[in-house]
Design a protein around this motif. Sequence first.
Motif, PDB file in Angstrom:
ATOM      1  N   ASP A  14       0.725  -1.346   0.038  1.00 52.22           N
ATOM      2  CA  ASP A  14       0.268  -0.323   0.098  1.00 52.22           C
ATOM      3  C   ASP A  14       0.808   1.524   0.050  1.00 52.22           C
ATOM      4  N   GLY A  15       1.873   1.234   1.221  1.00 49.63           N
ATOM      5  CA  GLY A  15       3.371   2.370   1.004  1.00 49.63           C
ATOM      6  C   GLY A  15       3.644   2.409  -0.530  1.00 49.63           C
ATOM      7  N   TYR A  16       4.164   1.991  -1.323  1.00 50.76           N
ATOM      8  CA  TYR A  16       4.362   1.924  -2.836  1.00 50.76           C
ATOM      9  C   TYR A  16       3.475   2.442  -3.477  1.00 50.76           C
ATOM     10  N   VAL A  17       1.866   1.811  -3.372  1.00 48.57           N
ATOM     11  CA  VAL A  17       0.868   2.723  -4.266  1.00 48.57           C
ATOM     12  C   VAL A  17       0.814   4.301  -3.728  1.00 48.57           C
ATOM     13  N   ALA A  18       0.713   3.930  -2.996  1.00 55.13           N
ATOM     14  CA  ALA A  18       0.937   5.530  -1.997  1.00 55.13           C
ATOM     15  C   ALA A  18       2.490   6.709  -1.911  1.00 55.13           C
ATOM     16  N   PRO A  40      -5.160  10.465  -8.147  1.00 57.23           N
ATOM     17  CA  PRO A  40      -4.422   8.976  -8.137  1.00 57.23           C
ATOM     18  C   PRO A  40      -4.617   7.538  -7.360  1.00 57.23           C
ATOM     19  N   PRO A  41      -5.015   6.638  -7.447  1.00 52.70           N
ATOM     20  CA  PRO A  41      -4.815   5.511  -5.662  1.00 52.70           C
ATOM     21  C   PRO A  41      -4.058   5.675  -4.910  1.00 52.70           C
ATOM     22  N   THR A  42      -4.168   5.412  -3.818  1.00 56.25           N
ATOM     23  CA  THR A  42      -2.948   5.641  -2.563  1.00 56.25           C
ATOM     24  C   THR A  42      -2.543   4.346  -2.238  1.00 56.25           C
ATOM     25  N   ASN A  43      -3.879   3.327  -2.568  1.00 55.19           N
ATOM     26  CA  ASN A  43      -3.568   1.930  -2.087  1.00 55.19           C
ATOM     27  C   ASN A  43      -4.001   0.702  -3.277  1.00 55.19           C
ATOM     28  N   ARG A  44      -3.963   0.052  -2.703  1.00 53.70           N
ATOM     29  CA  ARG A  44      -4.097  -1.693  -3.294  1.00 53.70           C
ATOM     30  C   ARG A  44      -5.478  -1.221  -3.519  1.00 53.70           C
TER      31      ARG A  44
END
Length: 295
Positions: A173-177, A191-195
Motif C-alpha cells: 500500500d505504501g508503494y502505491v502511495a 491517483p490511487p493511494t493503496n491497492r
Amino acid sequence: MRLTGPDGRGVQERLGKNLFARVAGPEGPKNRARIHETPGPRWFGPDRPIRTVHGDASMFIGGISALLLQSLHPLAMAAVSAHSGFRGDPWGRLQRTSTFLAMTTYGPAEGAQEACDQVRAVHARVRGVTADGEAYHAGDPHLLGWVHIAEVDSFLRAHQRYGAHPLTGDEYDGYVADAARVATALGVLDPPTNREELAERFTAYRRELRATPQARGAARFLLLNPPVPLVARLPYGVLAANAVSLLPSWAAAELRLPRLPLVDTVAVRPLGRGVTSLVRWAMAPNRPLPTPPAG
C-alpha cells in the motif's frame, strides 16, 4: 561467489557494467552521480517502499509487462506509435525512462520535479487522431491515469512474484502511495493511494481497453523482434515470457499471446526467477550469487 574470467576481470563486474550501460545509456555514470550524490531533500526516504521496488531486478520483467498492458488503451497506443519513436530508438526510450524512474525515486526533490516538468512539457505537444478518428492528447489526465495504473500494477505484480524481498501488505500500500506522489507531479488527478483503490481504478478502465493492430504489432516487436544482441536473446526471451505470464489473462488473450498454465508453472516462472536472480547478482558486485526465491 565471485566468478573471474581469463583476463582477470570478474564476470560479475563485466556483466553488471554491460547491463548498466544498456539500461542507463552513455550518460549513465553522470546521471547516477547527479541522482545519488547531489545533496538536498528527497521525495522518498531510504525506508520507503518505492525504493525497494524500483531498485529490484524484478523491474526488468515488470517494465516489459507494463508496456504490453499500457498498449491496450487505444488512445495511449496511438500516441506511443505516432510520437515515441520506440521502434527506431528503443534503447534511447528505455534509457530515458530508467533515468526518470531513478531521479524521481532516489534523486533530489528539485531534480525529481524538474524531470516531471520535462515529461509534462513533452506530453503537452503530443496530440493526434487515431485510425478510427478519435482525438487523443498525451496530457489528458484520464489517459495519464491509465498509464500510471498499468505501470504500478505491473511493477507490483513483478515484485510480488520475483522480488528478492517481497513487501508486507502495508508496504505494498505504501508503494502505491509513493507512486501517487510522482503521478500527481505528472498531471494525474487523484491517483490511487493503496491497492484497493488501485484495483477499483483498474476495473473502471477495463471497458476502454482493447488490442488494436498497433498494440499487437508492438507486442510482436517487444517479444519476437527485440533489438538485443544475439548473446542476450535467450535471457531476454525468458524475461519476456515472464512478462506475458504476469499479465491478467484477459490482457494476454486480447494481445493473442499464448498462455499454457502447466508450462508457465513448470518452466516459465522458475526460469524467470533464475534470470532475475542473475541480473540482481550482476547489478550488485561482490555479493554472493543468490538462490532464486521459491514459490
